[in-house]
Design a protein around this motif. Sequence first.
Motif, PDB file in Angstrom:
ATOM      1  N   MET A  38       0.831  -1.183   0.000  1.00 34.55           N
ATOM      2  CA  MET A  38       0.000   0.000   0.000  1.00 34.55           C
ATOM      3  C   MET A  38       0.878   1.249   0.000  1.00 34.55           C
ATOM      4  N   ALA A  39       0.455   2.177  -0.751  1.00 31.89           N
ATOM      5  CA  ALA A  39       1.192   3.443  -0.812  1.00 31.89           C
ATOM      6  C   ALA A  39       0.747   4.343   0.326  1.00 31.89           C
ATOM      7  N   GLU A  40       1.721   4.935   0.950  1.00 32.50           N
ATOM      8  CA  GLU A  40       1.403   5.844   2.063  1.00 32.50           C
ATOM      9  C   GLU A  40       1.178   7.247   1.522  1.00 32.50           C
ATOM     10  N   GLU A  41       0.064   7.834   1.910  1.00 34.23           N
ATOM     11  CA  GLU A  41      -0.256   9.185   1.444  1.00 34.23           C
ATOM     12  C   GLU A  41       0.463  10.202   2.313  1.00 34.23           C
ATOM     13  N   LYS A  42       1.047  11.160   1.667  1.00 32.72           N
ATOM     14  CA  LYS A  42       1.714  12.223   2.402  1.00 32.72           C
ATOM     15  C   LYS A  42       0.730  13.358   2.612  1.00 32.72           C
ATOM     16  N   ASN A  43       0.647  13.792   3.824  1.00 28.54           N
ATOM     17  CA  ASN A  43      -0.237  14.898   4.159  1.00 28.54           C
ATOM     18  C   ASN A  43       0.608  16.169   4.233  1.00 28.54           C
ATOM     19  N   THR A  44       0.702  16.844   3.117  1.00 26.82           N
ATOM     20  CA  THR A  44       1.485  18.080   3.093  1.00 26.82           C
ATOM     21  C   THR A  44       0.539  19.257   3.158  1.00 26.82           C
ATOM     22  N   GLN A  45       0.782  20.095   4.117  1.00 23.51           N
ATOM     23  CA  GLN A  45      -0.055  21.280   4.257  1.00 23.51           C
ATOM     24  C   GLN A  45       0.604  22.436   3.536  1.00 23.51           C
ATOM     25  N   GLN A  46      -0.120  22.967   2.605  1.00 22.42           N
ATOM     26  CA  GLN A  46       0.360  24.154   1.913  1.00 22.42           C
ATOM     27  C   GLN A  46      -0.497  25.313   2.382  1.00 22.42           C
ATOM     28  N   SER A  47       0.158  26.338   2.863  1.00 17.85           N
ATOM     29  CA  SER A  47      -0.603  27.476   3.361  1.00 17.85           C
ATOM     30  C   SER A  47      -1.157  28.272   2.191  1.00 17.85           C
ATOM     31  N   ASN A  48      -2.334  28.739   2.372  1.00 22.02           N
ATOM     32  CA  ASN A  48      -3.021  29.523   1.361  1.00 22.02           C
ATOM     33  C   ASN A  48      -2.324  30.883   1.237  1.00 22.02           C
ATOM     34  N   PRO A  49      -1.936  31.290   0.018  1.00 17.92           N
ATOM     35  CA  PRO A  49      -1.255  32.587  -0.118  1.00 17.92           C
ATOM     36  C   PRO A  49      -2.118  33.756   0.352  1.00 17.92           C
ATOM     37  N   ARG A  50      -3.433  33.669   0.157  1.00 20.05           N
ATOM     38  CA  ARG A  50      -4.313  34.743   0.623  1.00 20.05           C
ATOM     39  C   ARG A  50      -4.290  34.813   2.155  1.00 20.05           C
ATOM     40  N   GLU A  51      -4.201  33.657   2.801  1.00 14.28           N
ATOM     41  CA  GLU A  51      -4.163  33.628   4.264  1.00 14.28           C
ATOM     42  C   GLU A  51      -2.909  34.327   4.784  1.00 14.28           C
ATOM     43  N   LYS A  52      -1.790  34.131   4.095  1.00 10.48           N
ATOM     44  CA  LYS A  52      -0.553  34.828   4.473  1.00 10.48           C
ATOM     45  C   LYS A  52      -0.732  36.328   4.322  1.00 10.48           C
ATOM     46  N   ASP A  53      -1.381  36.733   3.238  1.00  9.80           N
ATOM     47  CA  ASP A  53      -1.605  38.152   2.990  1.00  9.80           C
ATOM     48  C   ASP A  53      -2.559  38.750   4.018  1.00  9.80           C
ATOM     49  N   LEU A  54      -3.525  37.972   4.468  1.00 12.76           N
ATOM     50  CA  LEU A  54      -4.460  38.473   5.480  1.00 12.76           C
ATOM     51  C   LEU A  54      -3.722  38.799   6.770  1.00 12.76           C
ATOM     52  N   ASN A  55      -2.752  37.980   7.114  1.00 18.00           N
ATOM     53  CA  ASN A  55      -1.996  38.215   8.348  1.00 18.00           C
ATOM     54  C   ASN A  55      -1.171  39.490   8.288  1.00 18.00           C
ATOM     55  N   LYS A  56      -0.866  39.974   7.072  1.00 23.42           N
ATOM     56  CA  LYS A  56      -0.152  41.248   6.925  1.00 23.42           C
ATOM     57  C   LYS A  56      -0.962  42.394   7.515  1.00 23.42           C
ATOM     58  N   TYR A  57      -2.267  42.292   7.448  1.00 25.92           N
ATOM     59  CA  TYR A  57      -3.148  43.382   7.872  1.00 25.92           C
ATOM     60  C   TYR A  57      -3.690  43.204   9.282  1.00 25.92           C
ATOM     61  N   LYS A  58      -3.114  42.290  10.027  1.00 25.28           N
ATOM     62  CA  LYS A  58      -3.572  42.049  11.401  1.00 25.28           C
ATOM     63  C   LYS A  58      -3.374  43.283  12.286  1.00 25.28           C
ATOM     64  N   ASP A  59      -2.366  44.103  11.966  1.00 27.61           N
ATOM     65  CA  ASP A  59      -2.129  45.338  12.727  1.00 27.61           C
ATOM     66  C   ASP A  59      -3.232  46.363  12.488  1.00 27.61           C
ATOM     67  N   ASN A  60      -3.945  46.231  11.392  1.00 24.27           N
ATOM     68  CA  ASN A  60      -4.996  47.184  11.058  1.00 24.27           C
ATOM     69  C   ASN A  60      -6.363  46.761  11.579  1.00 24.27           C
ATOM     70  N   VAL A  61      -6.432  45.617  12.242  1.00 33.58           N
ATOM     71  CA  VAL A  61      -7.693  45.134  12.801  1.00 33.58           C
ATOM     72  C   VAL A  61      -7.596  45.210  14.315  1.00 33.58           C
ATOM     73  N   ASP A  62      -8.613  45.790  14.936  1.00 32.04           N
ATOM     74  CA  ASP A  62      -8.580  46.029  16.374  1.00 32.04           C
ATOM     75  C   ASP A  62      -9.929  45.649  16.977  1.00 32.04           C
ATOM     76  N   LEU A  63      -9.908  45.068  18.159  1.00 34.65           N
ATOM     77  CA  LEU A  63     -11.138  44.722  18.869  1.00 34.65           C
ATOM     78  C   LEU A  63     -11.531  45.889  19.763  1.00 34.65           C
ATOM     79  N   SER A  64     -12.747  46.383  19.565  1.00 35.66           N
ATOM     80  CA  SER A  64     -13.231  47.499  20.372  1.00 35.66           C
ATOM     81  C   SER A  64     -13.616  47.003  21.760  1.00 35.66           C
TER      82      SER A  64
END
Length: 68
Positions: free
Chosen positions: A1-27
């Motif tokens: 049986m072939a073993e499946e590799k579970n490789t997680q690739q991060s979503n490029p949009r998700e990386k870009d969203l984290n760039k703007y975390k400084d611009n989001v604030d909880l009131s």
Amino acid sequence: MAEEKNTQQSNPREKDLNKYKDNVDLSEVTGRYRVIDRTKKQVVKLGFVTEAEALAFAFDYFEKKKKG
């Protein structure tokens, strides 16, 4: 049986969203998230229930602003 590799690739949009975390604030008053333009020192939009919604809005807003 072939073993499946579970490789997680991060979503490029998700990386870009984290760039703007400084611009989001909880009131502390309303308990909702707001998007702040730090260069103009003003609130762009407020009333987001989740941080993910606010990050998505911030991403769209600032990417459009960059493009002109």
